[in-house]
Enzyme design. Structure first.
Site, PDB file in Angstrom:
ATOM      1  N   SER A  55      -3.646   5.661  -3.377  1.00  0.00           N
ATOM      2  CA  SER A  55      -4.902   5.328  -4.056  1.00  0.00           C
ATOM      3  C   SER A  55      -4.960   5.993  -5.425  1.00  0.00           C
ATOM      4  O   SER A  55      -5.412   5.392  -6.406  1.00  0.00           O
ATOM      5  CB  SER A  55      -6.102   5.796  -3.213  1.00  0.00           C
ATOM      6  N   LYS A 112     -16.291  10.861   1.831  1.00  0.00           N
ATOM      7  CA  LYS A 112     -16.153   9.790   2.821  1.00  0.00           C
ATOM      8  C   LYS A 112     -17.472   9.042   2.908  1.00  0.00           C
ATOM      9  O   LYS A 112     -18.551   9.597   2.609  1.00  0.00           O
ATOM     10  CB  LYS A 112     -15.805  10.365   4.190  1.00  0.00           C
ATOM     11  N   THR A 160      -0.188   4.429   4.090  1.00  0.00           N
ATOM     12  CA  THR A 160      -0.469   5.433   5.109  1.00  0.00           C
ATOM     13  C   THR A 160       0.597   5.406   6.195  1.00  0.00           C
ATOM     14  O   THR A 160       1.111   6.453   6.609  1.00  0.00           O
ATOM     15  CB  THR A 160      -1.867   5.222   5.720  1.00  0.00           C
ATOM     16  N   ASN A 197      -3.746  -1.499   9.944  1.00  0.00           N
ATOM     17  CA  ASN A 197      -2.824  -1.253   8.834  1.00  0.00           C
ATOM     18  C   ASN A 197      -1.877  -0.087   9.093  1.00  0.00           C
ATOM     19  O   ASN A 197      -0.672  -0.191   8.878  1.00  0.00           O
ATOM     20  CB  ASN A 197      -3.630  -0.946   7.557  1.00  0.00           C
ATOM     21  N   GLY A 214     -10.851   1.811   1.193  1.00  0.00           N
ATOM     22  CA  GLY A 214     -11.084   1.217   2.502  1.00  0.00           C
ATOM     23  C   GLY A 214     -10.817   2.198   3.630  1.00  0.00           C
ATOM     24  O   GLY A 214     -10.325   3.301   3.434  1.00  0.00           O
ATOM     25  N   ASP A 215     -11.149   1.783   4.823  1.00  0.00           N
ATOM     26  CA  ASP A 215     -10.905   2.556   6.037  1.00  0.00           C
ATOM     27  C   ASP A 215     -11.058   1.567   7.189  1.00  0.00           C
ATOM     28  O   ASP A 215     -10.967   0.348   6.969  1.00  0.00           O
ATOM     29  CB  ASP A 215     -11.899   3.728   6.143  1.00  0.00           C
ATOM     30  N   LYS A 228      -6.827  17.339   2.902  1.00  0.00           N
ATOM     31  CA  LYS A 228      -5.744  16.357   2.792  1.00  0.00           C
ATOM     32  C   LYS A 228      -5.430  16.057   1.332  1.00  0.00           C
ATOM     33  O   LYS A 228      -4.263  16.070   0.912  1.00  0.00           O
ATOM     34  CB  LYS A 228      -6.141  15.065   3.507  1.00  0.00           C
TER      35      LYS A 228
END
Length: 450
Positions: A382, A125, A208, A239, A164-165, A113
């Protein structure tokens, strides 16, 4: 193909019982066969074997004290997967489902990605099997501080820059950054998704979801169509889903669904995004609360879902935006979407379609954008936050949004052109995988065996 098959067999032996990771790797390797056949360099340099093994895997204990004074223990992870194109970049997820397989699948996807964006970013991650739901602010703060007390040793603005996630928003980023600053005595751009007061970027929260819609817009324009007037099915209510819904409304489409872990909303008149934000972002409530405020909204509880899939995909809609989590859209859901007239699927989440569902959509030759292409707007913004931190500048909302649009257009073009080159113009999974792989592989070859 023996080469890729043997690689997967070896991976299953070296990383046992990691189903989600195998799924992500197999999907990519299956699509790389034509590229591996045409360029012997990739086999000669063992690029596949090296790409599926993370450069570094960090697992650690996270011990913290709850409000009752009891000691709790969770497991933390950071997988620094590939740095051929730049510092590791990828989110941190706090959710009870987090395990090594989930983190490795997300990290592997993140490498491709990030490569697709064209920006100087590697992939990684992290996360923990901690559930923020039902926890007090004090408990979340103490957990974040304990988590960062180990993670800080492994990250830095030119080494690894987490974001974040799921389960990690501005509050959690703030607590982790505060602990990092205390431990290192440095104020630098080591995390993205920060509050605007202390180094965050405008559009980061929206990126996103907005980016996913921009990708869908390009995809439809490529088929001489548009978003205008289209009824859209969106899953999730975090989000990504909220800002997918917001941008769809801005561009003239009509999102009619959203969901959370308890149920699904179907609102034929269109989702009221202002009310949805109030329920989810301000009150941190459930969609059942949204339904009580909107008599025309049908609430479908989880107990009423079909056995073979999700209620959100069983209503009529022309466009689908899975924005919740991995493997949320089954083959039965995919068939239901097609039967109900769906002409495009654009993934806002990471790997939300099962492998069988993806096969159904590919065979139907509808417009189908995989997450590594369609949801790259978050990581792209980001990087824009990193650039602002490094230059000590603050860009306007319009400036960042314009850069995001340009990046998503570039991702679409790279994906489309690669799929066309390989004579499968409707297969954007192939286009995205190959385009991202080539950038990473070429960089790895140029940097030697490291």
């Amino acid at each position: 193909m023996p080469y890729t098959h043997n690689t997967i067999v070896k991976l299953q032996k070296s990383s046992p019982a990691q189903t989600e990771f195998y799924q992500a790797v197999e999907e990519v390797l299956d699509s790389l066969a034509p590229v591996l056949d045409e360029d012997s360099r990739f086999c000669k340099h063992s690029i596949i074997e090296r790409m599926v093994e993370p450069e570094r895997q960090i697992m650690f204990r996270v011990a913290w004290v709850d409000d009752n004074g009891d000691v709790q223990v969770n497991k933390g992870y950071r997988v620094e997967f590939n740095s051929a194109l730049g510092p590791y970049k990828g989110g941190i997820r706090f959710h009870p489902s987090v395990n090594a397989s989930i983190i490795k699948f997300l990290g592997f996807e993140q490498v491709l990605k990030n490569a697709l964006t064209g920006l100087p970013l590697g992939g990684g991650k992290g996360g923990a099997n901690f559930d923020p739901k039902g926890k007090s602010d004090g408990e979340i703060m103490r957990f974040c501080q304990a988590f960062m007390s180990e993670l800080y040793r492994h990250i830095g603005p030119t080494t690894d820059v987490p974001a974040g996630d799921i389960g990690v928003g501005a509050r959690e980023i703030g607590y982790m950054f505060g602990q990092y600053k205390k431990l290192t005595n440095r104020f630098d751009g080591v995390l993205t998704g920060k509050d605007l007061l202390w180094g965050g970027s405008l559009v980061r929260k929206e990126a996103t979801g907005y980016g996913c819609v921009y990708f869908a817009e390009h995809m439809l324009e490529g088929n001489n169509d548009s978003l205008e007037g289209k009824e859209c099915l969106v899953s999730g209510s975090g989000n990504v889903a909220i800002y997918t819904i917001e941008k769809l409304l801005e561009l003239g489409a009509k999102p009619v669904t959203c969901s959370d872990s308890s149920g699904t909303i179907y609102q034929k008149s269109g989702i009221d995004v202002k009310s949805l934000k109030q329920v989810k972002e301000v009150e941190q409530g459930r969609l059942s609360d949204y339904a009580k405020r909107h008599p025309d909204a049908e609430y479908i509880s989880r107990d009423s879902y079909p056995d073979d899939g999700h209620a959100v995909w069983r209503v009529a809609g022309q466009l689908a935006f899975p924005c919740a989590t991995q493997n949320e859209l089954t083959s039965a859901d995919a068939k239901a979407l097609l039967d109900n007239g769906c002409i495009a699927v654009c993934e806002g989440a990471n790997m939300p379609c099962t492998a069988d569902a993806a096969d159904v959509l590919l065979k139907a030759k509808i417009a189908y954008a995989p997450g590594k292409a369609a949801n790259a707007g978050g990581v792209a913004t980001s990087q824009l936050e990193m650039a602002q931190n490094a230059s000590m500048q603050r860009w306007t909302f319009q400036e960042v949004d314009h850069k995001l649009k340009d990046i998503m257009q570039g991702i679409y073009q790279r994906t489309r052109d690669t799929a066309a080159e390989l004579e499968q113009p409707t297969n954007f999974i192939l286009g995205a995988n190959v385009a991202g792989f080539r950038r990473v592989a070429d960089a790895m070859i140029q940097q030697g065996v490291v």
